[in-house]
Design a protein around this motif. Structure first.
Motif, mmCIF file in Angstrom:
data_model
loop_
_atom_site.group_PDB
_atom_site.id
_atom_site.type_symbol
_atom_site.label_atom_id
_atom_site.label_comp_id
_atom_site.label_asym_id
_atom_site.label_seq_id
_atom_site.Cartn_x
_atom_site.Cartn_y
_atom_site.Cartn_z
ATOM 1 N N GLN A 175 -18.191 -6.863 4.564
ATOM 2 C CA GLN A 175 -17.055 -7.879 3.468
ATOM 3 C C GLN A 175 -15.156 -7.431 3.623
ATOM 4 O OE1 GLN A 175 -20.163 -8.469 0.385
ATOM 5 N NE2 GLN A 175 -20.866 -8.968 2.620
ATOM 6 N N PHE A 176 -15.531 -5.984 3.866
ATOM 7 C CA PHE A 176 -14.179 -5.163 3.342
ATOM 8 C C PHE A 176 -13.194 -4.824 4.355
ATOM 9 C CE2 PHE A 176 -14.712 -2.462 -0.497
ATOM 10 C CZ PHE A 176 -16.331 -2.754 -0.369
ATOM 11 N N GLY A 177 -11.837 -5.085 4.391
ATOM 12 C CA GLY A 177 -11.403 -5.714 5.226
ATOM 13 C C GLY A 177 -10.885 -3.519 5.201
ATOM 14 N N SER A 178 -10.538 -3.195 6.696
ATOM 15 C CA SER A 178 -10.284 -1.514 6.128
ATOM 16 C C SER A 178 -9.330 -1.308 7.236
ATOM 17 C CB SER A 178 -11.346 -0.923 6.327
ATOM 18 O OG SER A 178 -11.771 -0.509 8.302
ATOM 19 N N ALA A 197 -6.674 6.240 5.352
ATOM 20 C CA ALA A 197 -7.983 5.524 5.559
ATOM 21 C C ALA A 197 -8.266 4.338 4.509
ATOM 22 C CB ALA A 197 -9.209 5.379 6.427
ATOM 23 N N VAL A 198 -7.711 3.328 3.972
ATOM 24 C CA VAL A 198 -8.064 2.623 3.530
ATOM 25 C C VAL A 198 -9.109 1.160 3.709
ATOM 26 C CG1 VAL A 198 -7.234 0.515 1.819
ATOM 27 C CG2 VAL A 198 -5.673 2.790 2.021
ATOM 28 N N SER A 199 -10.508 0.681 2.602
ATOM 29 C CA SER A 199 -10.863 -0.360 3.063
ATOM 30 C C SER A 199 -10.954 -1.319 1.648
ATOM 31 C CB SER A 199 -12.073 0.229 3.345
ATOM 32 O OG SER A 199 -12.439 0.628 2.348
ATOM 33 N N LEU A 200 -11.102 -2.498 1.359
ATOM 34 C CA LEU A 200 -11.151 -3.242 0.105
ATOM 35 C C LEU A 200 -11.473 -4.743 0.305
ATOM 36 C CD1 LEU A 200 -8.643 -5.552 0.697
ATOM 37 C CD2 LEU A 200 -6.942 -3.454 -0.169
ATOM 38 N N SER A 210 -12.610 -1.213 -3.989
ATOM 39 C CA SER A 210 -11.803 0.019 -2.488
ATOM 40 C C SER A 210 -12.093 1.310 -2.623
ATOM 41 C CB SER A 210 -9.832 -0.344 -2.381
ATOM 42 O OG SER A 210 -9.928 0.357 -4.069
ATOM 43 N N ARG A 211 -11.362 1.337 -1.360
ATOM 44 C CA ARG A 211 -12.495 2.696 -1.208
ATOM 45 C C ARG A 211 -10.802 3.724 -0.180
ATOM 46 N NH1 ARG A 211 -15.734 1.191 -2.964
ATOM 47 N NH2 ARG A 211 -17.749 0.848 -1.884
ATOM 48 N N ILE A 212 -10.538 4.379 -0.269
ATOM 49 C CA ILE A 212 -8.838 5.373 -0.534
ATOM 50 C C ILE A 212 -9.501 6.168 0.489
ATOM 51 C CG2 ILE A 212 -6.396 6.050 -0.969
ATOM 52 C CD1 ILE A 212 -6.522 3.929 -2.401
ATOM 53 N N ARG A 277 0.843 0.668 2.625
ATOM 54 C CA ARG A 277 0.278 -0.234 3.712
ATOM 55 C C ARG A 277 -1.117 -0.433 4.466
ATOM 56 N NH1 ARG A 277 5.969 2.401 7.708
ATOM 57 N NH2 ARG A 277 7.441 1.985 5.768
ATOM 58 N N MET A 278 -1.015 0.539 4.633
ATOM 59 C CA MET A 278 -2.929 0.161 5.024
ATOM 60 C C MET A 278 -3.610 -0.793 4.039
ATOM 61 S SD MET A 278 -2.590 2.317 7.838
ATOM 62 C CE MET A 278 -0.816 1.607 7.824
ATOM 63 N N ALA A 279 -3.412 -0.632 2.864
ATOM 64 C CA ALA A 279 -4.160 -1.715 1.980
ATOM 65 C C ALA A 279 -3.504 -2.928 2.892
ATOM 66 C CB ALA A 279 -3.486 -1.335 0.293
ATOM 67 N N ARG A 280 -2.359 -3.271 2.533
ATOM 68 C CA ARG A 280 -2.405 -4.524 3.001
ATOM 69 C C ARG A 280 -2.472 -4.589 4.284
ATOM 70 N NH1 ARG A 280 0.649 -8.191 -0.629
ATOM 71 N NH2 ARG A 280 1.686 -6.658 -1.878
ATOM 72 N N LEU A 281 -2.568 -4.147 5.381
ATOM 73 C CA LEU A 281 -3.159 -4.593 6.647
ATOM 74 C C LEU A 281 -5.043 -4.844 6.786
ATOM 75 C CD1 LEU A 281 -2.102 -4.077 9.548
ATOM 76 C CD2 LEU A 281 -3.210 -1.688 9.940
#
Ligand SMILES: Cc1cc2nc3c(=O)[nH]c(=O)nc-3n(C[C@H](O)[C@H](O)[C@H](O)COP(=O)(O)OP(=O)(O)OC[C@H]3O[C@@H](n4cnc5c(N)ncnc54)[C@H](O)[C@@H]3O)c2cc1C
Ligand code: FES
Ligand code: FES
Lengths: 290, 157, 800
Positions: A175-178, A197-200, A210-212, A277-281
C-alpha cells in the motif's frame, strides 16, 4: 602472496559444516564483487573462501502475501523483475543503479547488505520497505529487522557461522509508494554521495505513514525517524515536505561527515532537496498502482 | 600455491585449465589460454575492458574466481566471429561506424553489446547505453559505439 | 570539387580488424621469451630524506632476479630540466618518487619482493601550494640545480614571457575592462590501456624498447643521452610501438619507468616488462598541468579588444616534464585567439611537493582558453554586447598575422560562430529566456599544420609496391587510435591510384622508419599526409616510367597469343604515341591508362601487370618501386620573444552549449552541445566525427566532473570508482558541424583535428552556467558544490 582455498558446497548444510570447520579462517563469497576487490586491494584473503553460488535455489523473487527475495538473488534479477518495478520501486531503483550490468549479473542483494558499506545502494530502500532478513546458522534461523541489522560501517549482527538466506518485505508495503534517489556525480559506476529512500502511504492527501531512509548519512544506513514523525498526519504540501527534508538533514537524524566524495553541508543540502522530491514521487506511485 | 583443475566450455570447445585457485577468469584466459583479447584495464570491476560472457551473461572476468567457471560456458571476443573468419555483425559494425579507436575498450564493449543483442534484438538507445555503462572508453565519447550497436542490431535482422 | 575516389569518403576502419577480434597486441599482451616482470617501489612521503634502504630480504626471495635502489645504478639525471634521477637515492620529493625496483619471474613475486624492501624516511618540510612555494622562506623542493649549484627559490628557470604593444596606453584606451581569477586542476589522461614497456638488450648491448610512446625518435634521443652517461655510448637503440591503448599526452616524454625497465634489463640480461596497474596510472603518471590565471582584458566602445593581460602560475610538482612547457602553447590562445593588438602574458612555473605534470590532449590550450574565453564573456557583459556578437566582432580572419606572428591562412572561425548560433537558436532563446536554462559559447585556435617545437618538424615516410600491387607504407608516426591507418591508406590510395585495401601500413618502428618529430600537436594527418603525397608522386612516376616501356610489350605479347589462337586475327593499328610519355599516363583504381583515352581497349592495364612485368624482366633490367619523402614544412620556431609562425596552418572552432542548472542541487545538465570545427577538409567524415565526439566528451569531463584530488601531495582518488570520468549513461548530445574552408597547405586541404574538440568545451559550459543562473564558476571542474556556494554568495546567505 595471496593464497586461499576455494570451496563450492551445493547445500546449506555443507556451508554450515565448512563454516564450523574453518571458523574465523573462512569467508563467504557470493557474487564476489566486494570480496574479490578487497582481496586484490588489501592483498589479504581468508584461508578459505566458501562460495554460495552453488545454492542456486536461493536465487528467487516471490510474492505470497509477503515479498520474498532469496539470499542468492542478484541485482540483475531484481532489475529485471516486473513485480519489483511495479510494487517495490525503491528497491528496484536501488538495485538497478548498482555498478554496471556486469556487476549486477553476479552481485547479490545479500552481499550488498552483508558487506554493510555505509553507501550500500539497497540498504536505504530495504530500510524504507521494513525489510527483515533471515539468518540461518547451524543452530537454526532467526529473523532480524533491517533496522537492527547494521551495527557499524562494514559491521552487522550476522554471526560468523550464519548465512543470510532470505530478505522479506512485509505485505503491507504493497500500500506504500516508494522511491530511491542516488546522488552521484555521474550517472553510472558510482557509489552514492548520499542516498535517499522514501516510502509512504496516503489517506486522501494526508500522509498516514512514512519511512525515510538515508545512506552515507551516518556510519550505517539509517532511518530518519524524526522526519517521519513530523510527517505523520500532515498534508502532502510543499512546506511540509520541505520541513521534513530539513529535519532529515539535521543532526536530529544524521551525523554527516566531510569525505572525499562530498562535504557534509552538501550532503545535507541533497537530503533536504530529495526527501521532498522522493516523497512526491512515492506518492505518485501509490496513485498509479492502487 | 593451491591449484585447481577447472573444466568448462571455452568458445564452444571443451577445455580444462590447471591453474592456481586464486586466479581469476581473466588471468586464466590471458595467461593459460593465451587469449589476450579480454584486457585488464583496472582489475577491480570498474572499467569493463575484461568483459566476457559466462553462460551468455556479461561479467567482469577480472572479478570472476576461476573455480566458479567449472561446468560453465565462456565466450570471449576471440570466439564470436565465424570459424571461416567472417566477422560477427557487431564486429563489422564497430569497424564500419568507427566504434573503435585505440581499441583497448573494444573487446569488452563488443561483449557487452553481444550480451544485450542476444537478449534484446531491438534495443533502444537507453538500453544500449545502460548495457555499456560499465565499459569505459576514453577515445570515442561513446556516440559512435552506440551507433555501431544500433547498426549491428539492424545487420543481425 | 575534384572527383576523389577515397579522400573525403567514410572508408571503414577495416585495416584495424585485429582490434575487434582480440588479436591486436598491446603492451599489456606482449611477452618475450625469458621475460621478467619489473615493479617499482614508490615513496610514502611527499618530502623526506631516505635514511636507510634495506633490500636484502627482497633479494633473497625466490624468483627475484634483481633488486635495484638508487645506490645500485649510476647517478644520472634525466628529464626535461635534468632535475631527477631514475631511482631516488637520498631525498624523495613527491609521493610517487621511485625509490627501488625489482625484476622477478612473475609479477606476483615482484610485488611480494617490493613489500620486503625496508625504507626508513626522515620527513622534511613540504610545500604544496605554488603561491606559498614562491614565497621567501618556503621549504625548497630542490636544494641545487642540475649542475649542483645551490638554488634560492622554488621558481623554475623557465621564464615564459610574451609582450607585444603598449599595455599602459591600451589600458587608457579601453572603455571596458574586466579582471578575473581563473584556475584549473589536475586531470588524468585516462588511457584505457595502462602504461608499460618491455626493454630487451641483445648480446652486444643494443637495446630494443617496446614502448607505446608517440615520439619514437624523441625516445631514442633521450635514451641515448642516458646511455652515454652509463657507459653504453654508441649502442643502437630501437623503439618499437605495440598497438597503443590510448595516449592523450601520456606518451610524450620518456617516463621514469622506462629507464627503470632498461636498468633492470641491463642488470638481468633478460627482457623486462613493466606494466602499470590502474592505481599506478593515477598515482605515478604525470597528468595534465594545472594552472591559475589572473586575466584582464579591455575593449573599446564598439567592443573591439584593445588588450589582454594575463599572469599564470603553474604548479610544476617536484620535477619537470612537458607540463612546464605548456606555457609555450598557452601563448597561442593568449595572443592569437581573436584579434587583440596589445598582449602581455607571463607564466611562472613553481616547484612543489605535488605530483608533476605533463602533456594532455590540447597541451596548455584548454587551460589558457578557459581563462581567455570565460574572461571574454565577462567583458562582453561589461560592454553590454551579446557574447556571440562580441566574438564575431573580434574574430580572426584569413590573412591576419597575429601578435605572435602566426600567419592565418584559411580560417573558418566566423562560420563556426554563426553555425553555433544557428544550431542553438541563440538569438531566439536569448530573447525568450527560460529560467535556469542558459547558453554559452567559446572558441579556439590550435596548431593544425605541424608545430615546430624542435628544430626539425619533419616527418618521413616510405612507400614501396610489390609485384601484386600491394603497397607497403612505412610510417614514422605512431598509431594511437586516431584512425591514421585508414586516413593514410586513403591518401596513398588516392595519390597512387590503388585502393585503400591494397595499402598496408607499418607504424612506429625506428629501425624501419625515417625520422619524425612525433605524433603530437594534432600534426599527424597533416604531416604524414603531405609526406605521403610527395612519396606517392615519386613512386607513381616510377610506375609510369615502367608502364611506358612495358605496356607496348604487354599489348604486343597479347596480339601474338591471339594470333596463335586465331591465325585470322588482324592486329589493330594503335597510336602508341598515347602512351609514349609517362606524363600522358595516369593511374586510378588499380588501372593504368592514357589520360587522353582512359578507356582505351588495349592500353588500359592493371597496375599489378606493370609491377610484375617490371620485376621479372631478366638480368640487369629488373625494377622495383620504392620511394621516400621527408616533409619538413617552412615554419618557424618560437624566437626569444616567443614569436614565430610555428605551424603551416591553424584550426579554429567554436563550441556552444545549452545547459539547465538545478538551483537546489547545483547539478548541471547539458541539453545540447554544438561543436563547430574548421577542419580544412574532412578526409574521412566518420573518423573525423570520432575525434570531435571523443575530444568533446573529454572536454565535458574537464568542465564538470574530472579532478585528481591531491591532498598534501597525495593522490586521494586513484581509481575509476573515484575519478569521475564520464560513462555511456552520461549522455551529452553532441552535434558536430564541419566547416571546410579547404586549406592550401594541407594534404587535400586537411588540417589537424585531434585536439581542438576538447579545448573550448569547458569554458563554453562555464559561460552557459552563468547565462542560466548568473554565477560565474572560474575554477574547474564546475561542481555542484561550487555552484551552490556561489549561488549562496550571490543571494547573500541562503541556508546552504
Ligand atoms: C565496479 C563495482 C561497482 C559497484 N557499484 C556499487 C554501487 O553502485 N552501489 C553499491 O551499493 N555497491 C556497489 N558495488 C559493491 C558490490 O557490488 C555490492 O555490494 C554487491 O551487492 C555485493 O554483492 P556480492 O554478491 O558480490 O557480494 P560478495 O562480494 O560475494 O560478498 C560481500 C560480503 O557479503 C558477505 N556475504 C555475501 N553473501 C552472503 C550471504 N548470503 N550471507 C552472509 N554473508 C554474505 C560476504 O562474506 C562478504 O563479506 C560495486 C562493486 C564493484 C566491483
Ligand atoms: S579489468 Fe575488469 S573491469 Fe577493469
Ligand atoms: S577506443 Fe580507446 S578506449 Fe575505447
Amino acid at each position: 602472496m595471496i593464497d586461499y582455498d576455494y570451496k563450492r558446497p551445493d547445500s546449506l548444510e555443507e556451508v554450515f559444516r565448512l563454516l564450523q570447520e574453518y571458523g574465523p579462517r573462512a569467508g563467504l563469497i557470493a557474487g564476489g564483487t566486494d570480496v574479490m576487490v578487497k582481496i586484490r586491494n588489501t592483498k589479504k584473503a581468508p584461508e578459505v573462501l566458501i562460495s554460495l553460488r552453488g545454492l542456486t535455489d536461493l536465487a528467487y523473487i516471490r510474492k505470497n502475501g509477503h515479498y520474498h527475495i532469496g539470499g542468492l538473488t542478484t541485482h540483475r534479477m531484481l532489475e529485471q523483475s516486473e513485480l519489483l518495478q511495479n510494487e517495490l520501486p525503491a528497491l528496484y531503483e536501488g538495485a538497478s543503479r548498482i555498478g554496471s550490468v556486469q556487476v549486477r549479473n553476479v552481485a547479490t542483494l545479500a552481499g550488498n547488505i552483508c558487506n554493510a558499506a555505509p553507501s550500500a545502494d539497497t540498504a536505504g530502500p530495504l530500510l524504507a520497505l521494513d525489510a527483515r532478513v533471515t539468518l540461518q546458522g547451524p543452530d537454526g534461523e532467526r529473523r532480524v529487522p533491517i533496522t537492527e541489522f547494521f551495527t557499524g560501517a562494514y559491521r552487522t549482527v550476522r554471526k560468523q557461522t550464519e548465512v543470510l538466506t532470505e530478505i522479506n518485505i512485509p505485505a503491507h508495503m504493497e500500500q506504500f509508494g516508494s522511491a530511491y534517489w542516488k546522488q552521484s556525480r555521474r550517472k553510472a559506476m558510482n557509489l552514492p554521495i548520499v542516498g535517499i529512500a522514501v516510502s509512504l502511504r496516503l489517506d486522501n492527501d494526508t500522509i498516514s505513514d512514512s519511512r525515510i531512509a538515508l545512506t552515507v548519512a551516518a556510519p550505517t544506513p539509517i532511518r530518519a525517524y524524526k522526519a517521519e514523525e513530523f510527517l505523520a498526519g500532515k498534508p502532502m504540501e510543499d512546506a511540509v515536505l520541505a520541513e521534513a527534508g530539513r529535519i532529515a538533514a539535521s543532526p536530529e537524524c544524521c551525523t554527516l561527515r566531510d569525505s572525499l566524495r562530498g562535504e557534509a553541508w552538501y550532503r545535507a543540502r541533497i537530503i533536504e532537496v530529495y526527501v521532498p522530491r522522493m516523497a512526491r514521487l512515492a506518492a505518485e506511485r501509490i496513485k498509479k498502482t492502487h | 600455491m593451491k591449484k585447481v583443475s577447472v573444466s568448462f566450455t571455452l568458445n564452444g570447445d571443451p577445455v580444462t585449465a590447471d591453474v592456481p585457485v586464486t586466479w581469476t577468469l581473466l588471468k586464466t584466459l590471458r595467461e593459460y589460454f593465451e587469449l589476450t583479447g579480454a584486457k585488464e584495464g583496472c582489475g577491480v570491476g570498474e572499467c569493463g575492458a575484461c568483459t566476457v560472457l559466462v553462460d551468455g551473461k556479461a561479467v567482469n572476468s577480472c572479478l570472476y574466481p576461476i573455480p566458479e567457471v567449472e561446468g560453465r560456458s565462456v565466450t570471449t571476443i576471440e570466439g564470436i566471429a565465424e570459424k571461416d573468419g567472417t566477422l560477427h555483425p557487431i564486429q563489422k559494425a564497430f569497424l564500419e561506424n568507427n566504434g573503435v579507436q585505440c581499441g583497448f575498450c573494444t573487446s569488452g564493449m563488443i561483449m557487452s553489446a553481444k550480451a544485450l543483442l542476444d537478449q534484446n534484438p531491438d534495443p533502444s538507445e537507453e538500453d544500449i547505453r545502460k548495457s555499456i555503462a560499465g565499459n569505459f572508453c576514453r577515445c570515442t565519447g561513446y556516440v559512435q559505439i552506440v551507433e555501431s550497436i544500433q547498426m549491428a542490431a539492424k545487420l543481425k535482422e | 570539387m575534384p572527383d576523389y575516389l577515397f579522400v573525403g569518403k567514410s572508408i571503414p576502419r577495416t585495416i584495424e580488424a585485429d582490434k575487434v577480434t582480440g588479436k591486436a597486441v598491446y603492451i599489456n599482451d606482449l611477452r618475450r621469451p625469458g621475460m621478467l616482470y619489473g615493479k617499482i617501489l614508490y615513496s610514502t612521503h611527499a618530502h623526506a630524506r631516505i635514511k636507510r634502504i634495506d633490500a636484502s630480504k627482497a633479494r633473497r626471495l625466490q624468483g627475484v632476479r634483481a633488486v635495484l635502489t638508487g645506490r645500485d645504478i649510476p647517478d644520472v639525471r634525466v628529464g626535461f630540466l635534468k632535475d631527477q634521477t631514475v631511482l631516488k637515492k637520498d631525498v624523495v620529493r613527491q609521493f610517487r618518487d621511485e625509490v627501488a625496483a625489482v625484476a622477478a619471474i612473475t609479477p606476483e613475486i615482484a610485488e611480494e619482493a617490493l613489500s620486503l624492501i625496508e625504507v626508513e624516511y626522515e620527513p622534511l618540510p613540504a610545500v604544496f601550494d605554488p603561491i606559498e612555494a614562491m614565497k621567501e622562506g618556503a621549504p625548497l623542493v630542490h636544494e641545487t640545480d642540475a649542475r649542483g649549484r645551490p638554488v634560492k627559490s622554488n621558481i623554475l628557470p623557465l621564464p615564459w614571457k610574451f609582450s607585444v604593444g603598449d599595455m599602459e596606453q591600451a589600458r587608457k584606451e579601453a572603455a571596458f575592462v574586466t579582471k578575473d581569477h581563473v584556475s584549473t586542476t589536475w586531470v588524468n589522461q585516462c588511457c584505457m590501456g595502462t602504461s608499460g614497456c618491455v626493454a630487451e638488450f641483445d648480446q652486444s648491448n643494443n637495446l630494443t624498447l617496446y614502448s607505446p610512446t608517440n615520439v619514437i625518435f624523441g625516445h631514442i634521443g633521450r635514451i641515448s643521452e642516458y646511455f652515454s652517461r652509463i657507459g653504453l655510448a654508441g649502442k643502437k637503440i630501437r623503439v618499437v610501438n605495440p598497438v597503443v591503448g590510448g595516449s592523450f599526452g601520456t606518451k610524450l616524454d620518456t617516463d621514469i619507468y622506462e629507464f627503470i625497465a632498461i636498468q633492470l634489463a641491463l642488470n638481468t640480461r633478460k627482457p623486462v616488462k613493466i606494466l602499470f596497474d590502474r592505481e599506478e596510472e593515477f598515482r605515478a603518471l604525470p597528468p595534465r598541468q594545472p594552472a591559475v590565471f589572473t586575466i584582464e582584458q579591455g575593449c573599446d566602445r564598439e567592443g573591439r579588444l584593445v588588450f589582454r593581460h594575463c599572469e599564470a602560475v603553474l604548479d610544476n610538482g617536484a620535477y619537470t616534464s612537458w607540463g612546464a612547457t605548456t606555457p609555450s602553447v598557452m601563448i597561442m590562445p593568449m595572443s592569437s585567439l581573436y584579434r587583440v593588438p596589445n598582449v602581455y602574458f607571463k607564466a611562472t612555473c613553481v616547484y612543489t611537493n605535488n605530483i608533476y605534470a605533463q602533456a594532455m590532449r590540447g597541451y596548455g590550450n584548454p587551460q589558457a582558453t578557459f581563462a581567455v574565453e570565460t574572461s571574454m564573456d565577462s567583458l562582453a557583459e561589461a560592454a553590454g554586447i551579446d557574447p556571440a556578437e562580441f566574438r564575431l566582432i573580434n574574430r580572426n580572419q584569413p590573412g591576419d598575422e597575429t601578435p605572435m606572428n602566426l600567419k592565418i591562412t584559411s580560417c573558418g572561425l566566423e562560420e563556426c560562430i554563426r553555425a553555433v548560433k544557428e544550431r542553438l537558436q541563440w538569438d531566439e532563446k536569448k530573447k525568450a529566456r527560460q529560467k535556469t536554462r542558459g547558453l554559452g559559447m567559446a572558441s579556439l585556435i590550435h596548431v593544425a599544420g605541424g608545430a615546430r617545437v624542435t628544430k626539425s618538424d619533419g616527418h618521413g615516410i616510405m612507400v614501396k609496391l610489390d609485384e601484386f600491387g600491394h603497397v607497403d607504407v612505412i610510417e614514422s608516426g605512431t598509431d594511437q587510435g586516431q584512425g591514421s591507418p585508414t586516413v593514410i591508406s586513403q591518401i596513398v590510395a588516392e595519390a597512387l591510384g590503388v585502393r585503400p585495401e591494397d595499402v598496408f601500413i607499418t607504424f612506429g618502428d625506428t629501425a624501419l622508419a625515417l625520422w619524425d618529430a612525433g605524433t603530437h600537436a594534432s600534426r599527424h594527418t597533416f604531416m604524414a599526409g603531405n609526406a605521403a603525397l610527395i612519396a606517392c608522386a615519386k613512386a607513381k612516376r616510377q610506375i609510369l616510367d615502367m608502364a611506358v616501356d612495358i605496356i607496348p610489350k604487354i599489348v604486343k605479347l597479347n596480339f601474338k597469343r591471339m594470333k596463335r589462337k586465331d591465325p585470322g586475327f588482324a592486329e589493330p593499328d594503335l597510336d602508341y604515341g598515347l602512351i609514349a610519355d609517362p606524363e600522358d599516363l595516369d593511374i586510378r583504381d588499380r588501372m593504368i591508362f592514357p589520360k587522353k583515352e582512359p578507356d582505351h581497349p588495349y592500353f588500359r592495364v592493371p597496375i599489378s601487370d606493370i609491377l610484375r612485368n617490371g620485376l621479372h624482366v631478366g638480368i640487369g633490367e629488373s625494377r622495383v618501386v620504392a620511394a621516400e619523402a621527408f616533409y619538413d614544412p617552412p615554419t618557424e620556431m618560437l624566437n626569444r620573444e616567443m614569436k614565430g609562425n610555428l605551424s603551416m596552418t591553424y584550426a579554429f572552432g567554436t563550441t556552444g552549449v545549452e545547459v539547465e542548472v538545478d538551483e537546489e542541487t547545483g547539478d548541471v545538465r547539458i541539453l545540447n552541445l554544438v561543436a563547430a570545427h574548421d577542419v580544412g577538409k574532412a578526409m574521412n567524415p566518420t573518423l573525423l566525427l570520432g575525434q570531435i565526439y571523443g575530444a568533446g566528451y573529454t572536454g565535458v569531463g574537464y568542465g564538470l566532473t574530472e579532478e585528481i584530488k591531491v591532498r598534501n601531495g597525495r593522490v586521494m582518488n586513484p581509481s575509476f570508482r573515484d575519478y569521475q570520468m564520464l560513462t555511456a549513461m552520461d549522455v551529452v548530445p553532441i552535434e558536430p558541424v564541419i566547416v571546410e574552408p579547404d586549406d592550401k597547405d594541407g594534404p587535400y586541404g586537411a588540417k589537424g583535428v585531434g585536439e581542438p574538440g576538447l579545448v573550448p568545451t569547458a569554458p563554453a559550459i562555464a559561460n552557459a552556467v552563468y547565462d542560466a543562473i548568473g554565477v560565474r564558476i572560474r575554477d574547474l571542474p564546475i561542481t555542484p558544490e561550487k555552484i551552490l556556494t556561489a549561488l549562496k554568495q550571490k543571494k547573500g546567505g541562503m541556508n546552504v
